[in-house]
Each structure stands twice: as C-alpha cells, then as structure tokens.
Scaffold this active site. Structure first.
Site, mmCIF file in Angstrom:
data_model
loop_
_atom_site.group_PDB
_atom_site.id
_atom_site.type_symbol
_atom_site.label_atom_id
_atom_site.label_comp_id
_atom_site.label_asym_id
_atom_site.label_seq_id
_atom_site.Cartn_x
_atom_site.Cartn_y
_atom_site.Cartn_z
ATOM 1 N N GLY A 194 0.819 -1.200 -0.098
ATOM 2 C CA GLY A 194 -0.123 -0.011 -0.102
ATOM 3 C C GLY A 194 0.841 1.342 0.078
ATOM 4 O O GLY A 194 1.780 1.235 -0.647
ATOM 5 N N SER A 195 0.152 2.287 0.638
ATOM 6 C CA SER A 195 1.110 3.558 0.821
ATOM 7 C C SER A 195 2.208 3.559 1.611
ATOM 8 O O SER A 195 2.426 2.814 2.488
ATOM 9 C CB SER A 195 0.077 4.548 1.180
ATOM 10 O OG SER A 195 -0.194 4.408 2.462
ATOM 11 N N ARG B 83 2.705 6.090 3.651
ATOM 12 C CA ARG B 83 2.532 6.318 5.114
ATOM 13 C C ARG B 83 2.063 5.289 5.808
ATOM 14 O O ARG B 83 2.215 5.047 7.004
ATOM 15 C CB ARG B 83 1.367 7.545 4.852
ATOM 16 C CG ARG B 83 1.191 8.374 5.931
ATOM 17 C CD ARG B 83 0.255 9.253 5.769
ATOM 18 N NE ARG B 83 -0.760 8.874 5.124
ATOM 19 C CZ ARG B 83 -2.035 9.655 4.977
ATOM 20 N NH1 ARG B 83 -1.965 11.081 4.740
ATOM 21 N NH2 ARG B 83 -3.212 9.265 4.374
ATOM 22 N N GLY B 84 1.137 4.493 5.146
ATOM 23 C CA GLY B 84 0.674 3.183 5.650
ATOM 24 C C GLY B 84 1.526 2.201 6.213
ATOM 25 O O GLY B 84 1.725 1.827 7.557
ATOM 26 N N GLY B 85 2.420 2.008 5.286
ATOM 27 C CA GLY B 85 3.737 0.876 5.635
ATOM 28 C C GLY B 85 4.479 1.484 6.577
ATOM 29 O O GLY B 85 5.023 0.801 7.749
ATOM 30 N N GLU C 68 5.411 -3.563 1.341
ATOM 31 C CA GLU C 68 5.853 -3.050 -0.246
ATOM 32 C C GLU C 68 4.992 -1.640 -0.154
ATOM 33 O O GLU C 68 3.857 -1.361 -0.192
ATOM 34 C CB GLU C 68 5.403 -4.127 -1.373
ATOM 35 C CG GLU C 68 5.648 -3.775 -2.680
ATOM 36 C CD GLU C 68 4.593 -4.637 -3.543
ATOM 37 O OE1 GLU C 68 4.608 -5.758 -3.408
ATOM 38 O OE2 GLU C 68 4.142 -3.823 -4.463
ATOM 39 N N CYS D 156 2.502 -0.803 -8.543
ATOM 40 C CA CYS D 156 3.317 -0.533 -8.024
ATOM 41 C C CYS D 156 4.735 -0.615 -8.495
ATOM 42 O O CYS D 156 5.747 0.232 -8.417
ATOM 43 C CB CYS D 156 3.770 -1.038 -6.637
ATOM 44 S SG CYS D 156 3.858 -2.867 -6.800
ATOM 45 N N GLU E 144 6.169 9.315 -6.016
ATOM 46 C CA GLU E 144 5.219 8.350 -6.543
ATOM 47 C C GLU E 144 3.883 9.155 -6.797
ATOM 48 O O GLU E 144 3.269 9.654 -5.974
ATOM 49 C CB GLU E 144 4.897 7.079 -5.855
ATOM 50 C CG GLU E 144 4.192 6.132 -6.710
ATOM 51 C CD GLU E 144 3.845 4.827 -5.733
ATOM 52 O OE1 GLU E 144 3.613 3.886 -6.407
ATOM 53 O OE2 GLU E 144 3.777 4.858 -4.586
HETATM 54 N N1 LIG Z 1 2.968 1.123 -4.195
HETATM 55 C C1 LIG Z 1 1.918 0.325 -4.041
HETATM 56 O O1 LIG Z 1 2.138 -0.918 -4.376
HETATM 57 C C2 LIG Z 1 0.747 1.090 -3.554
HETATM 58 C C3 LIG Z 1 0.715 2.105 -3.232
HETATM 59 N N2 LIG Z 1 -0.764 2.824 -2.851
HETATM 60 C C4 LIG Z 1 -1.007 4.084 -2.479
HETATM 61 O O2 LIG Z 1 -1.496 4.018 -1.251
HETATM 62 C C5 LIG Z 1 -2.582 5.129 -1.481
HETATM 63 C C6 LIG Z 1 -3.894 4.639 -0.813
HETATM 64 O O3 LIG Z 1 -4.181 3.342 -1.213
HETATM 65 P P1 LIG Z 1 -4.364 2.186 -0.370
HETATM 66 O O4 LIG Z 1 -4.310 1.016 -0.992
HETATM 67 O O5 LIG Z 1 -5.608 2.419 0.427
HETATM 68 O O6 LIG Z 1 -3.031 2.097 0.742
HETATM 69 P P2 LIG Z 1 -3.186 2.465 2.188
HETATM 70 O O7 LIG Z 1 -1.701 2.316 2.644
HETATM 71 O O8 LIG Z 1 -3.905 3.723 2.599
HETATM 72 O O9 LIG Z 1 -3.898 1.248 3.059
HETATM 73 C C7 LIG Z 1 -3.554 -0.014 2.879
HETATM 74 C C8 LIG Z 1 -4.328 -0.879 3.968
HETATM 75 O O10 LIG Z 1 -3.171 -0.507 5.319
HETATM 76 C C9 LIG Z 1 -4.247 -0.003 6.139
HETATM 77 N N3 LIG Z 1 -3.588 1.266 6.759
HETATM 78 C C10 LIG Z 1 -3.044 2.240 6.381
HETATM 79 N N4 LIG Z 1 -2.546 2.982 7.185
HETATM 80 C C11 LIG Z 1 -2.539 2.507 8.246
HETATM 81 C C12 LIG Z 1 -2.245 2.699 9.752
HETATM 82 N N5 LIG Z 1 -1.704 3.868 9.957
HETATM 83 N N6 LIG Z 1 -2.491 1.855 10.702
HETATM 84 C C13 LIG Z 1 -3.226 0.621 10.437
HETATM 85 N N7 LIG Z 1 -3.667 0.395 9.279
HETATM 86 C C14 LIG Z 1 -3.322 1.216 8.151
HETATM 87 C C15 LIG Z 1 -5.698 0.363 5.370
HETATM 88 O O11 LIG Z 1 -6.695 0.560 6.222
HETATM 89 P P3 LIG Z 1 -8.046 1.423 5.963
HETATM 90 O O12 LIG Z 1 -8.017 1.529 4.299
HETATM 91 O O13 LIG Z 1 -9.142 0.625 6.452
HETATM 92 O O14 LIG Z 1 -7.849 2.570 6.351
HETATM 93 C C16 LIG Z 1 -5.544 -0.566 4.334
HETATM 94 O O15 LIG Z 1 -6.309 -1.561 4.843
HETATM 95 C C17 LIG Z 1 -2.664 5.054 -3.108
HETATM 96 O O16 LIG Z 1 -2.998 6.535 -3.315
HETATM 97 C C18 LIG Z 1 -1.050 5.191 -3.404
HETATM 98 O O17 LIG Z 1 -0.536 6.163 -3.313
HETATM 99 C C19 LIG Z 1 -1.606 2.009 -2.938
HETATM 100 C C20 LIG Z 1 -1.728 0.557 -3.493
HETATM 101 C C21 LIG Z 1 -0.318 0.019 -3.964
HETATM 102 O O1 LIG Z 2 2.717 -5.706 -11.618
HETATM 103 C C1 LIG Z 2 2.404 -6.426 -11.009
HETATM 104 O O2 LIG Z 2 1.913 -7.418 -11.581
HETATM 105 C C2 LIG Z 2 2.505 -6.371 -9.228
HETATM 106 C C3 LIG Z 2 2.415 -5.142 -8.906
HETATM 107 C C4 LIG Z 2 2.134 -4.909 -7.269
HETATM 108 O O3 LIG Z 2 2.867 -5.539 -6.747
HETATM 109 C C5 LIG Z 2 1.382 -3.845 -7.162
HETATM 110 O O4 LIG Z 2 0.866 -3.144 -7.840
HETATM 111 O O5 LIG Z 2 1.048 -3.711 -5.911
#
Ligand SMILES: NC(=O)C1=CN([C@@H]2O[C@H](COP(=O)(O)OP(=O)(O)OC[C@H]3O[C@@H](n4cnc5c(N)ncnc54)[C@H](OP(=O)(O)O)[C@@H]3O)[C@@H](O)[C@H]2O)C=CC1
Ligand SMILES: O=C(O)CCC(=O)C(=O)O
Length: 523
Positions: A239-240, A242-244, A263, A300, A388
């Site tokens: 995910g993001s 910030r979340g990671g 990731e 990603c 990104e």
């Molecule tokens: N590089 C990559 O592979 C990816 C990047 N992203 C980026 O993430 C942004 C948001 O997308 P999203 O997929 O929702 O990603 P997020 O990182 O916002 O969320 C992913 C998961 O983690 C949880 N989460 C997030 N922050 C926290 C925290 N502080 N504590 C506990 N749990 C948390 C979320 O819960 P909840 O949603 O319930 O808040 C969700 O279940 C996108 O705009 C993009 O920038 C997204 C997908 C893939």
């Molecule tokens: O490109 C892919 O097949 C995987 C990409 C990926 O891991 C993601 O977008 O989170």
C-alpha cells in the site's frame, strides 16, 4: 455468498464494530450488504486462535500442507463466477484483467504447494559429529521453522492476487504460519468470498480453525491492533508509504519487535539509452504508453520516471500519439482518484515541469493519462518531482549525457524495478550502469517494463527502502516463503526429538546439504 461477516475460528459472524458498505467506483454508489467491522475483542480472539493453532499447523506434513494450498486454489476456482463478478463491481477493473488475476492467484497457491512438497525451502543442513577431531565437533543440524501468526493487509489494487487469498497469505500458509487478514475496505465482498474459500479448505483438510481469519475495518484501528498484538510474529503489507511506515513504527515499538514486510513506493525508473532511442524510439514510446496506462496506472511497478539521454524526440512522438488516444479508465477508490488528481495538478502547476501529452479526459472516478517532462537540472532543483504519483502519470527527464543520467541514478531512492532500453551499441554504457542498478532495485529488466510480475522461482518483487521495508526479500515468487521462516540449529539433539527432515532416514525425502555436499530431492 457475501454477507458482510467476519471469519474467525472457522465461523462466519457479524462484527460488533462500526459497519460500512462497499463502493462501486464505476457507478459511484454504495453496494449492499453492510460489512460489520471488527472490534478489539475480535482482534484478541483471532490472534488467540491463531497462536493456539500454530503448533498443530506447523507440525503438518509437507504433503498435507501442499494439499491444503491446492484445496484453497480449487475452492477459489469453484467460486470464480461470484468472485469475479463481485471484484468487477467493487474495483471497476475489467473482466479480462480480473480473470488473469484469479489465474495468478491460484497459480501462486499451486507454486507454493510445489515448493512445500519439494521441501528444499527448509534449507536443511546436517553436519555430522566429528568425535575424533581436536577439538571434537558435535552433531549439528539446521532447518527453517515458521515464525508464527502472520497479519496480511489486503492491497487495494490487486483484489485477488495481493489480497485475502493472495501472495502474502499463500507464502505465510506455505511456511506453516496461521494467517489473519485485514481486508482492504475497497473490496470487502471480494475478500469475504476469497476468505470463505480459504476457511472451507481449512475445514476440509481437518486443520485447526485458527489457521485463518478475516477481519473488516474501514479505519486503521484494527490493523494497528493486529500489528501490536504480542501473538503476531510478522506482517505482510502492500500500500502507501505512509501506511507501511506507520505499521513499521508500531512493530518497532512493541516489547518484542517483529518484521513488517511492507511494499510501499516506487517510481520504477526507465533508462532510454542513445542506441535504442535512435533504433526504435517511437516503438518504445508506444510500448511505454501501454505500460503507463495499464490498470489506470495503479501498479506499484508502474513506469513513473523515464530518464533519456538527449531530447528523445522519437520516443516522445510515439508516446504522444499513443497516449492521446488512450481512453480514461475508472480508478479503484475515491481516495486513490483524489490523490492522483492532486499529484497531477501539482505537476501541471510546477514551474519547472511541462505536460507533454494527456489522454482523453474522464468523468467520475476515471483517471486521465499524463506524461510530463523536465530536465535533470529541474529534478535536482526539486527532488520531490520523483515522488510516486499513484496512477497513470509519468515524468520524462531529459539528461545531458550519460554522466548526467548516472548522477541522477545515484540520487534515487530504492526501487522495485529498473528498466533499461538498450541496443547492442549501448552495452558498454549499460555495463557501467549495472552496478548502480544492482544497488538501486530488486529487479533489473532490459527492453521492457516492470508491470505484470511473473510468479516464478526466479522472481524478486522487492527492493531497497522505500520500495519495501526490507529489501532482502521478495513478496512474489517462490522465495517469498523465506520471509516467514527463521533458521534453528539442533546440536546433539536425540534423533527421536528431531524434526523428521533432520533424521537420518529423511522420510519426506527433502533435499539436504550433508557434511558439505548437497543432495537431491529423493522423490
Ligand atoms: N506502491 C503500491 O504498491 C501501492 C501504493 N498505494 C498508495 O496508497 C494510496 C492509498 O491506497 P491504499 O491502497 O488504500 O493504501 P493505504 O496504505 O492507505 O492502505 C492499505 C491498508 O493499510 C491500512 N492502513 C493504512 N494506514 C494504516 C495505519 N496507519 N495503521 C493501520 N492500518 C493502516 C488500510 O486500512 P484502511 O483502508 O481501513 O484505512 C488498508 O487496509 C494510493 O493513493 C497510493 O498512493 C496503493 C496501493 C499500492
Ligand atoms: O505488476 C504487478 O504484477 C504487481 C504489482 C504490484 O505488486 C502492485 O501494484 O502492488
């Protein structure tokens, strides 16, 4: 059947936490039913059951664990129609993409079944005692053991392959770890159907019910509590940044810190070398447009940064022609769409950046493809330009020469992929760039783009920080199992007390390194 229920201890039941509904990004409407969120009691119960199931689950034979993974794949295939229909509505992703993603999901479960059956992942080493040596050596044997319960965060952008029954779940279960999934609120119904397929396989194979759980929560409380729970041994996240990073901080502050395999963020630099540009610049531009816009750019591995030596006019012409014809496609969530629009606006408004071309304008949650350009001096003046923008936005940076390109590469943060477009005449230059690329990225590819990660033995889908939280591992491919294992040595332990793969008779026939010599799988 989607009921909005939590899956805990082999049972489906409504949670007592706050309820929410799934959202159809294409129509912009909520979808029934209500998903009853988990509360902190549910977290404690799921973690307790996972911890209680761990010893029995990790003691399963390699054959039983492999058959369990195959049973999950079969159950997913049995539910394919419902799964694909619900995923289509919840994500707006087209049917062909979702069908392919389901194949990838079942394929990776079957890959791990093969890995487990083979047993080579245990990396068994046996150094027999040397009683005559001075000093004498003990009998020492090594095997890899599973870490314990793993929390998996479903990713928004891969509702099947990186979600409830996706790669992290498959690799953790393969390693012998119970799994608790925190479903992504962008596709809760899809997660429930996939979760039920896993839960059924647990029961069918006679495994303890705590081996799998699925929890919903629209906010961050449940994910944070799961990461903090003392019984949890590792976390898988996509995910993001910030979340990671938030989850990594929670894990690091625990009395017993645990690994968070996150990731997060990558712009996946694409290097356009002079020979390739002269030979086929336009074709590369066209291919780039396809990779940039695939899945609305919500990968990603999306090629977000292109570094070219010189003006790259043919590349620009090819990309411009292709992008101007690309229709907008629906993005996954209002949040992701809003973040994309904000990122694109910031680039549009940036004094040092100009827009090369944009795709057709969209409506609702559709994302419009964008290609921007700047010079290497612009990038040095504002390093935030390489951050990104999640979606189909790319930045072409024109470098003065090879040294300028190499210097820019030095300044980049860790990446999942780095692509090089090179003709044979570019190989001497490419050779000088390889050491930097090896330090920069988890995967280096030539004359292609990184989207569409192959699930195979040799794949690395990882990379130095911040591409992932721990660049020593991969989240895709057979090696992903290693993240959820740790080595244990057994010194002079009686044969009766050893794990079977360490006994002389080796009943499961796993490959072993015995007194320095590697043996083959005996089956
Ligand atoms: N590089 C990559 O592979 C990816 C990047 N992203 C980026 O993430 C942004 C948001 O997308 P999203 O997929 O929702 O990603 P997020 O990182 O916002 O969320 C992913 C998961 O983690 C949880 N989460 C997030 N922050 C926290 C925290 N502080 N504590 C506990 N749990 C948390 C979320 O819960 P909840 O949603 O319930 O808040 C969700 O279940 C996108 O705009 C993009 O920038 C997204 C997908 C893939
Ligand atoms: O490109 C892919 O097949 C995987 C990409 C990926 O891991 C993601 O977008 O989170």
């Amino acid at each position: 059947m989607v009921k909005g229920e939590l899956l805990i201890g082999g049972e489906a039941r409504y949670g007592a936490g706050e309820a929410f509904k799934a959202f159809d990004p294409t129509l912009g409407t909520e979808i029934a039913p209500d998903f009853a969120g988990a509360n902190l009691d549910d977290v404690r119960i799921a973690c307790g059951l996972a911890a209680a199931a761990f010893d029995e689950y990790r003691a399963t034979s390699l054959e039983d664990r492999a058959a369990f993974l195959e049973a999950i794949a079969e159950n997913l295939e049995r539910d394919a129609d419902e799964l694909l229909a619900r995923a289509g509505v919840e994500t707006g992703l087209p049917p062909a993409r979702l069908k392919g993603e389901l194949g990838r999901t079942t394929g990776q479960l079957r890959l791990f079944a093969r890995v487990v059956r083979e047993g080579a992942y245990l990396d068994v080493r046996i150094d027999h005692a040397l009683p005559e040596r001075t000093p004498p050596r003990s009998d020492i044997r090594l095997i890899h053991q599973p870490l314990g319960p793993v929390v998996v965060f479903g990713a928004s952008n891969f509702p099947l392959a990186f979600s409830a029954a996706g790669g992290d779940t498959a690799s953790a279960l393969a390693a012998g770890c119970p799994v608790i999934v925190k479903a992504h609120p962008a596709h809760p119904g899809t997660s429930e159907i996939a979760g039920r397929a896993v839960m059924r396989a647990v029961a069918e194979r006679g495994l303890p019910a705590g081996v799998f759980a699925l929890l919903f929560d629209k906010g961050i409380e449940i994910g944070a509590a799961l990461t903090a729970d003392p019984r949890v041994a590792a976390v898988g996240f996509t995910g993001s940044r910030r979340g990671g990073e938030a989850l990594m901080a929670i894990a690091a502050k625990r009395p017993r810190p645990i690994p968070v395999y996150a990731e997060m963020s990558s712009v996946n630099p694409v290097l356009l070398l002079p020979g390739a540009l002269a030979e086929r610049g336009e074709a590369i531009g066209k291919a780039f447009a396809g990779a940039l816009s695939l899945g609305s750019g919500q990968f990603c591995t999306n090629p977000g940064l292109i570094l070219a030596i010189g003006e790259a006019d043919d590349f620009v012409a090819g990309a411009r022609a292709a992008i101007s014809e690309i229709a907008p496609t629906t993005m996954l969530t209002p949040g992701i769409h809003a973040a994309y629009r904000a990122g694109v606006s910031a680039l549009n408004d940036h004094a040092r950046v100009s827009c090369v071309v944009q795709g057709a304008e969209g409506e609702g949650l559709q994302g419009q493809v964008h290609l921007f350009t700047a010079t290497s001096a612009d990038l040095r003046a504002d390093p935030r330009l390489v951050e990104e923008v999640f979606g189909a936005s790319g930045l072409l940076v024109r470098c003065q020469d090879a040294d300028d390109m190499a210097a820019l590469l030095e300044d980049l943060e860790g990446q999942l992929t780095a692509s090089v477009h090179a003709a044979p005449s570019d190989y001497p230059l490419a050779r000088t760039l390889m050491p930097r690329l090896e330090k920069l990225a988890g995967r280096i590819l030539f004359n292609g783009f990184g989207t569409g990660v192959e699930v195979c033995d040799a794949m690395v889908h990882g990379g130095p920080y911040p591409a992932t939280g721990d660049g020593r591992s991969t989240s895709v491919g057979a090696l992903a199992i290693a993240r959820f294992l740790r080595p244990v040595s057994y010194q002079d332990v009686p044969a009766e007390l050893l794990p079977t793969a360490l006994r002389e008779d080796n009943p499961e026939g796993v490959a072993r390194r015995i007194d320095g010599v590697q043996t083959a799988v005996i089956r």
